[in-house]
Design a protein around this motif. Structure first.
Motif, mmCIF file in Angstrom:
data_model
loop_
_atom_site.group_PDB
_atom_site.id
_atom_site.type_symbol
_atom_site.label_atom_id
_atom_site.label_comp_id
_atom_site.label_asym_id
_atom_site.label_seq_id
_atom_site.Cartn_x
_atom_site.Cartn_y
_atom_site.Cartn_z
ATOM 1 N N VAL A 109 0.807 -1.249 -0.042
ATOM 2 C CA VAL A 109 -0.018 -0.055 -0.075
ATOM 3 C C VAL A 109 0.830 1.171 0.001
ATOM 4 O O VAL A 109 0.526 2.381 -0.600
ATOM 5 C CB VAL A 109 -0.905 0.073 1.039
ATOM 6 N N ASN A 110 2.031 1.165 0.787
ATOM 7 C CA ASN A 110 2.938 2.316 0.934
ATOM 8 C C ASN A 110 3.294 2.655 -0.485
ATOM 9 O O ASN A 110 3.318 4.041 -0.967
ATOM 10 C CB ASN A 110 3.942 1.978 1.764
ATOM 11 N N HIS A 111 3.644 1.630 -1.253
ATOM 12 C CA HIS A 111 4.269 1.890 -2.767
ATOM 13 C C HIS A 111 3.069 2.423 -3.652
ATOM 14 O O HIS A 111 3.536 3.498 -4.391
ATOM 15 C CB HIS A 111 4.868 0.664 -3.296
ATOM 16 N N ARG A 112 1.975 1.909 -3.589
ATOM 17 C CA ARG A 112 1.096 2.542 -4.369
ATOM 18 C C ARG A 112 0.599 3.893 -3.855
ATOM 19 O O ARG A 112 0.128 4.717 -4.907
ATOM 20 C CB ARG A 112 -0.244 1.517 -4.264
ATOM 21 N N ALA A 113 0.634 4.059 -2.876
ATOM 22 C CA ALA A 113 0.222 5.539 -2.261
ATOM 23 C C ALA A 113 1.366 6.604 -2.651
ATOM 24 O O ALA A 113 1.087 7.736 -2.858
ATOM 25 C CB ALA A 113 -0.002 5.498 -0.872
ATOM 26 N N PHE A 114 2.723 6.151 -2.555
ATOM 27 C CA PHE A 114 3.790 7.058 -2.337
ATOM 28 C C PHE A 114 4.838 6.667 -3.627
ATOM 29 O O PHE A 114 5.953 7.046 -3.450
ATOM 30 C CB PHE A 114 4.536 7.220 -1.277
ATOM 31 N N TRP A 115 4.163 6.082 -4.721
ATOM 32 C CA TRP A 115 5.185 5.734 -5.833
ATOM 33 C C TRP A 115 5.950 7.007 -6.232
ATOM 34 O O TRP A 115 7.102 7.050 -6.922
ATOM 35 C CB TRP A 115 4.547 5.261 -7.119
ATOM 36 N N TRP A 116 5.252 8.479 -6.150
ATOM 37 C CA TRP A 116 5.976 9.515 -6.769
ATOM 38 C C TRP A 116 6.838 10.064 -5.663
ATOM 39 O O TRP A 116 7.629 11.076 -6.077
ATOM 40 C CB TRP A 116 4.665 10.440 -6.874
ATOM 41 N N HIS A 117 6.891 9.812 -4.479
ATOM 42 C CA HIS A 117 7.604 10.546 -3.484
ATOM 43 C C HIS A 117 9.070 9.817 -3.429
ATOM 44 O O HIS A 117 9.434 8.551 -3.299
ATOM 45 C CB HIS A 117 6.937 10.174 -2.115
ATOM 46 N N GLU B 110 11.454 10.062 -1.195
ATOM 47 C CA GLU B 110 11.910 9.124 -0.100
ATOM 48 C C GLU B 110 11.204 7.923 0.232
ATOM 49 O O GLU B 110 11.266 6.829 0.223
ATOM 50 C CB GLU B 110 12.115 10.026 1.273
ATOM 51 N N GLN B 111 9.812 8.482 0.635
ATOM 52 C CA GLN B 111 8.857 7.273 1.200
ATOM 53 C C GLN B 111 8.521 6.138 0.270
ATOM 54 O O GLN B 111 8.309 5.165 0.539
ATOM 55 C CB GLN B 111 7.652 8.198 1.794
ATOM 56 N N GLY B 112 8.330 6.351 -1.043
ATOM 57 C CA GLY B 112 8.001 5.498 -2.141
ATOM 58 C C GLY B 112 8.781 4.533 -2.178
ATOM 59 O O GLY B 112 8.387 3.347 -2.509
ATOM 60 N N GLY B 113 10.142 4.460 -1.761
ATOM 61 C CA GLY B 113 11.126 3.319 -1.762
ATOM 62 C C GLY B 113 11.157 2.483 -0.828
ATOM 63 O O GLY B 113 11.897 1.503 -0.696
ATOM 64 N N MET B 114 10.365 2.671 0.183
ATOM 65 C CA MET B 114 10.326 1.759 1.582
ATOM 66 C C MET B 114 10.011 0.278 1.265
ATOM 67 O O MET B 114 9.271 -0.091 0.370
ATOM 68 C CB MET B 114 9.239 2.090 2.598
ATOM 69 N N THR B 115 11.167 -0.535 1.729
ATOM 70 C CA THR B 115 11.258 -2.046 1.549
ATOM 71 C C THR B 115 10.493 -2.535 2.969
ATOM 72 O O THR B 115 10.629 -1.987 4.014
ATOM 73 C CB THR B 115 12.617 -2.399 1.211
ATOM 74 N N GLU B 116 10.362 -3.794 2.671
ATOM 75 C CA GLU B 116 10.142 -4.729 3.773
ATOM 76 C C GLU B 116 11.369 -4.629 5.154
ATOM 77 O O GLU B 116 11.074 -4.542 6.204
ATOM 78 C CB GLU B 116 9.690 -6.226 3.638
#
Length: 331
Positions: A207-215, A217-223
């Motif tokens: 969900v984080n990737h879908r919500a922040f694909w454009w961001h 810093e935040q968009g690249g968060m991994t497990e």
């Protein structure tokens, strides 16, 4: 007389010195000079002797610029994030000068070293000449440097070296103590529960990737990033709120944080694009605020992009006001 050296890895003693410098700068200026990801990189570093290749940064694309005085005491430090360099992305830097060593040219020395590392000329009148890629005045954004709290010294250095404002990150806040909060009214079929470690990581990252694909810093968060943050002293699963539909599918989340000084933070709010427009974002925000109020936070803060007008208006309707600004300057 000061000396600047470049490091692709810090040993334990140097890391402790850098952390001490950052802490003293924060005490003097009232704002941290480096973002959370820099601190996490420093905490997770591998020492120089443990590195396989001498040109490999110690943790996922970190380089370090260290300035010492004639007495060997750490006077200034810059962290350079090179993680996106291989893909043509920008180099992103954050720097700090010890309060007792300011007005001695240390900040300028660090910026000159960063410009050299980025293969950019020191003098701005050279940098803005016409090139094959654009007309006079074109700024490539090859090097970007953060100024947390829009520090006056940073503004002077940005003007001196010809940097342009690329990005503004607002810090907004409001009082919680003694204030009544609205109810978190959820869409039909949606429930909220706390995060469960070892179970919810994959869904949150999705969900984080879908919500922040454009961001950036935040968009690249991994497990793994999520697992690493679960090891931080501040992590509390009770304050990591997940919104699920009646089939158990994650629709969004509100990850809260409590700082050592007792100030709460709206750390991350992520809503799946398919669930937007339902009011879920506001409901999650309110639920997180109520949690922070219940655990005793008298104030709450958040960060939001300065050009994200819709989000800012939502937060203003919830009584948030701008406290200060982080500025990213680029060349």
């Amino acid at each position: 007389m000061t000396q600047l050296t470049w490091r692709n890895g810090l040993d334990g003693n140097e890391t402790a010195e850098v952390m001490g410098l950052l802490s003293e700068v924060e005490d003097a200026d009232g704002v941290a000079p480096a973002g959370e990801h820099v601190i996490l990189r420093l905490q997770a570093h591998r020492g120089i002797v443990e590195q396989i290749e001498p040109v490999q940064a110690d943790v996922g694309g970190s380089e370090h610029f260290v300035v010492r005085g004639a007495d060997g005491v750490l006077a200034g430090y810059a962290h350079l994030d090179t993680a996106e360099e291989a893909d043509g992305g920008a180099l992103v830097a954050e720097l700090a000068v010890h309060p007792q060593h300011r007005e001695q040219g240390i900040g300028a020395k660090l910026i000159e070293a960063l410009l050299e590392r980025a293969n950019l000329p020191t003098l701005p009148d050279v940098q803005v000449r016409p090139t094959e890629d654009g007309p006079a005045g074109t700024v490539t954004g090859r090097l970007r440097i953060w100024s947390h709290g829009e520090h006056p010294g940073a503004l002077r250095l940005a003007e001196r070296f010809g940097f342009t404002r690329f990005r503004e990150l607002w810090r907004m806040g409001r009082e919680l103590a003694g204030n009544e909060l609205p109810q978190a009214e959820l869409p039909d079929g949606v429930t909220i529960r706390a995060f469960t470690a070892g179970q919810d990581e994959a869904a949150v990252v999705r969900v984080n990737h879908r919500a922040f694909w454009w961001h950036p810093e935040q968009g690249g968060m991994t497990e793994q990033d999520l697992l690493d943050k679960q090891q931080q002293d501040w992590f509390d699963p009770a304050g990591f709120l997940l919104a699920l539909d009646d089939s158990g599918e994650l629709l969004g989340f509100h990850w809260t944080k409590v700082h050592p000084d007792g100030i709460g933070e709206v750390y991350v709010i992520g809503v799946d694009p398919e669930a937007r427009g339902s009011g879920l974002g506001r409901s999650l925000t309110v639920a997180g605020l109520r949690h922070l109020q219940e655990v005793g936070c008298g104030q709450v803060m958040l960060y939001v992009e300065g050009d994200n007008g819709p989000a800012i208006r939502v937060y203003e309707r919830l009584s948030f006001r701008r406290w200060d600004i982080d500025v990213q300057f680029g060349r």
